[in-house]
Design a protein around this motif. Structure first.
Motif, mmCIF file in Angstrom:
data_model
loop_
_atom_site.group_PDB
_atom_site.id
_atom_site.type_symbol
_atom_site.label_atom_id
_atom_site.label_comp_id
_atom_site.label_asym_id
_atom_site.label_seq_id
_atom_site.Cartn_x
_atom_site.Cartn_y
_atom_site.Cartn_z
ATOM 1 N N ALA A 103 1.066 -0.940 0.240
ATOM 2 C CA ALA A 103 0.117 -0.264 0.433
ATOM 3 C C ALA A 103 0.928 1.390 0.104
ATOM 4 O O ALA A 103 1.900 1.597 0.110
ATOM 5 C CB ALA A 103 -0.417 -0.381 1.354
ATOM 6 N N ASP A 109 0.369 7.756 0.789
ATOM 7 C CA ASP A 109 -0.641 7.463 1.303
ATOM 8 C C ASP A 109 -1.510 9.103 2.612
ATOM 9 O O ASP A 109 -2.826 9.096 2.133
ATOM 10 C CB ASP A 109 0.246 6.932 2.584
ATOM 11 C CG ASP A 109 -1.177 6.814 3.740
ATOM 12 O OD1 ASP A 109 -2.124 6.153 3.328
ATOM 13 O OD2 ASP A 109 -0.964 6.341 4.933
ATOM 14 N N PHE A 119 -7.110 3.867 1.775
ATOM 15 C CA PHE A 119 -6.861 3.098 0.591
ATOM 16 C C PHE A 119 -7.544 1.996 0.355
ATOM 17 O O PHE A 119 -8.001 2.066 -0.536
ATOM 18 C CB PHE A 119 -5.153 2.917 1.591
ATOM 19 C CG PHE A 119 -5.085 1.472 -0.097
ATOM 20 C CD1 PHE A 119 -4.584 2.286 -0.786
ATOM 21 C CD2 PHE A 119 -4.645 0.206 0.765
ATOM 22 C CE1 PHE A 119 -4.275 2.010 -2.174
ATOM 23 C CE2 PHE A 119 -4.105 -0.704 -0.784
ATOM 24 C CZ PHE A 119 -3.808 0.245 -1.668
ATOM 25 N N GLN A 123 -9.094 1.852 -3.370
ATOM 26 C CA GLN A 123 -9.176 1.467 -4.088
ATOM 27 C C GLN A 123 -10.227 0.691 -4.652
ATOM 28 O O GLN A 123 -10.629 0.307 -6.186
ATOM 29 C CB GLN A 123 -8.785 -0.351 -3.719
ATOM 30 C CG GLN A 123 -7.334 -0.306 -2.836
ATOM 31 C CD GLN A 123 -6.555 -1.453 -2.050
ATOM 32 O OE1 GLN A 123 -7.091 -1.562 -1.586
ATOM 33 N NE2 GLN A 123 -6.285 -1.934 -2.847
ATOM 34 N N TRP A 194 -3.826 -4.402 -7.524
ATOM 35 C CA TRP A 194 -3.129 -4.745 -6.248
ATOM 36 C C TRP A 194 -1.957 -5.209 -5.915
ATOM 37 O O TRP A 194 -0.975 -4.730 -5.388
ATOM 38 C CB TRP A 194 -4.293 -3.723 -5.914
ATOM 39 C CG TRP A 194 -5.260 -3.129 -5.835
ATOM 40 C CD1 TRP A 194 -6.191 -3.754 -6.281
ATOM 41 C CD2 TRP A 194 -5.426 -2.182 -5.839
ATOM 42 N NE1 TRP A 194 -7.476 -2.614 -6.554
ATOM 43 C CE2 TRP A 194 -6.609 -1.630 -6.472
ATOM 44 C CE3 TRP A 194 -4.857 -0.981 -5.838
ATOM 45 C CZ2 TRP A 194 -7.281 -0.629 -6.566
ATOM 46 C CZ3 TRP A 194 -4.276 0.866 -6.515
ATOM 47 C CH2 TRP A 194 -6.350 0.601 -6.831
#
Ligand code: MN
Length: 207
Positions: A103, A109, A119, A123, A194
């Protein structure tokens, strides 16, 4: 004069960007067969066509982003856009086994949390934008002039740079990106991506 001519001529020749990993390195998320066709055939064709279209034209001295931002809708925009898009695309991945952060960290972030809450929410929104784009195109995480992040859906060869945004992460939702491995299951392909995003590369694109 000679030097200038050489520079001009070099600027007009775009080369196939090298893959930063082996063609089978992204398996099982993206197969070697898909990479070989996507990079070696599709992207090579965009590069070849772009070189034909810019030859001798006013665009011969521009870089890729300048062409994308100045070309009218049509073949030049489409091929320049696809070369820019795929260059960003192939460079943003790393092999699963290479490790690296699962991540984003640091200021990327923080920016993702500020824009999307978490996060995981980011997504979900990126996945929804990818499955919700009708036909061929791209879904981008992009940075706006204020430094904030946005998800941008672009049909066909679009790139958020034409809206003054900085493209950070691009998901290719053209069928050629996933049909060999996932058939019609675009959502499954996006969910798997991902695992191979190189967040250091994505974060380094922030201004
Ligand atoms: Mn593609």
């Amino acid at each position: 004069m000679l030097t200038q001519m050489i520079i001009t001529s070099m600027a007009a020749t775009f080369l196939l960007p090298k893959l930063p990993y082996a063609p089978d390195a992204l398996e099982p998320v993206i197969s070697k067969e898909t990479i070989e066709y996507h990079h070696g055939k599709h992207l090579q064709a965009y590069v070849n066509t772009l070189n034909t279209l810019v030859e001798g034209a006013e665009y011969a001295t521009m870089n890729l982003e300048e062409i994308v931002c100045n070309a009218p809708a049509g073949p030049l925009f489409n091929n320049a856009g696809q070369v820019l898009n795929h260059t960003l695309y192939f460079e943003q991945f790393r092999p699963v086994e290479a490790g690296g952060a699962a991540a984003p960290t640091g200021k990327l972030d923080e920016a993702i949390r500020a824009a999307f809450g978490s996060f995981e929410d980011f997504q979900k929104k990126m996945a929804a934008a990818s499955t919700g784009l009708f036909g061929s195109g791209w879904v981008w995480l992009a940075q706006n002039a204020q430094g904030g992040l946005e998800i941008v859906q672009c049909p066909n060869a679009g790139n958020p740079v034409t809206k003054g945004l900085v493209p950070l992460l691009g998901f290719d939702v053209w069928e050629h990106a996933y049909y060999v491995d996932y058939r019609n299951r675009r959502a499954d392909h996006i969910a798997a991506l991902w695992q191979i995003v190189d967040w250091e590369v994505v974060a380094a694109r922030m201004k």
